[in-house]
Each structure stands twice: as structure tokens, then as C-alpha cells.
Design a protein around this motif. Structure first.
Motif, short mmCIF file in Angstrom:
data_model
loop_
_atom_site.label_atom_id
_atom_site.label_comp_id
_atom_site.label_asym_id
_atom_site.label_seq_id
_atom_site.Cartn_x
_atom_site.Cartn_y
_atom_site.Cartn_z
N GLN A 10 -5.98 11.06 -1.93
CA GLN A 10 -4.50 11.85 -1.85
C GLN A 10 -4.03 12.29 -3.27
O GLN A 10 -3.07 13.26 -3.16
N THR B 131 -5.91 -0.87 -7.50
CA THR B 131 -6.75 0.14 -6.31
C THR B 131 -7.55 -0.98 -5.81
O THR B 131 -8.15 -1.79 -6.27
N GLU B 132 -7.96 -0.84 -4.43
CA GLU B 132 -9.02 -1.84 -3.65
C GLU B 132 -9.58 -0.70 -2.91
O GLU B 132 -9.00 -0.21 -1.87
N THR C 76 -3.52 6.51 -0.64
CA THR C 76 -5.25 6.30 -1.00
C THR C 76 -5.54 7.30 -2.07
O THR C 76 -5.08 8.26 -2.41
N LYS D 254 0.91 -1.33 0.13
CA LYS D 254 0.01 0.03 0.07
C LYS D 254 0.74 1.18 0.01
O LYS D 254 1.86 1.36 0.75
N ASN E 22 -10.45 2.47 -1.29
CA ASN E 22 -9.89 3.67 -1.30
C ASN E 22 -8.31 3.69 -1.27
O ASN E 22 -7.65 4.49 -1.44
N GLU E 23 -7.68 2.34 -1.39
CA GLU E 23 -6.06 2.34 -1.50
C GLU E 23 -5.58 1.98 -2.52
O GLU E 23 -6.17 1.26 -3.48
N PHE F 260 -2.31 0.35 -4.30
CA PHE F 260 -1.26 -0.74 -4.11
C PHE F 260 -0.10 -0.72 -5.15
O PHE F 260 -0.54 -0.46 -6.54
#
Length: 101
Positions: free
Chosen positions: A11, A92-93, A8, A5, A95-96, A98
Motif C-alpha cells: 500500500q 513489518t512481518e 500492508t 496492524k 506483507n503487514e 504494525f
């Protein structure tokens, strides 16, 4: 290698980039055309932060000498850059965001 990660979604605004340091690697997260991309943050031509560059037509333009790189492939698109930049697999998963090296 495992997914890490790095940020977000909230960001990194559309048509903006974010500098991140991941285990000593200077990376840039780019958000354009509704997608996220991750690349090395240092221009291959001369030391400049690509996260300070301009996003357009699927490319990042270096803020120092206007070299352009394709965000999907890392290919150097014009002089003065002749060496491609490194790009990384991103997902993305929720709101994150990676990255995988």
C-alpha cells in the motif's frame, strides 16, 4: 502496548506516505530508503497532512510551509516548525506493517 496492524507493504510505494486512522489517531506511514516509519500525520506548526508531504534524506517536509521533520526521531529540523512531531515504533512481518503506541 500491543502491536496494531495499520497497512500492508504494497500500500505504500517507495518515497511515498499513506494516511491511516488508528483508533482515532491520525497517522502517516512513510516508506523511504527501504524502511517504513510511522508518525503523527498533522504538522506541529499548522494543520497540514504530512502524508501529503515530500520525503527526502530521511525527513518528511510539510506541504504547507516546508517545515521538515526527521522520520527516526521526530525532531523539527527547520522553521517554521519548532515543536517535534511524534514518531512511533514500527515493524513489518511479511506483507503487514504494525505500529506500537
Amino acid at each position: 502496548m500491543n502491536w496494531i496492524k495499520i497497512a500492508t507493504v504494497d500500500q505504500v510505494a517507495e518515497d511515498e506516505s499513506l494516511a491511516v486512522d488508528v483508533n482515532g489517531h491520525q497517522l502517516a506511514v512513510h516508506h523511504t530508503e527501504g524502511e517504513f516509519f510511522v508518525s503523527d500525520n498533522i504538522c506541529t506548526h499548522q494543520y497540514a497532512l504530512l502524508s501529503d508531504g515530500f520525503l527526502e534524506d530521511g525527513c518528511i517536509e510539510c506541504p504547507l510551509h516546508q517545515a521538515k521533520f526527521d522520520l527516526r526521531t521526530g525532531k523539527a529540523m527547520c522553521a517554521p516548525a519548532t515543536e517535534d512531531m511524534k514518531v512511533y515504533e514500527v515493524k513489518t512481518e511479511g506483507n503487514e506493517i504494525f505500529v506500537r503506541f
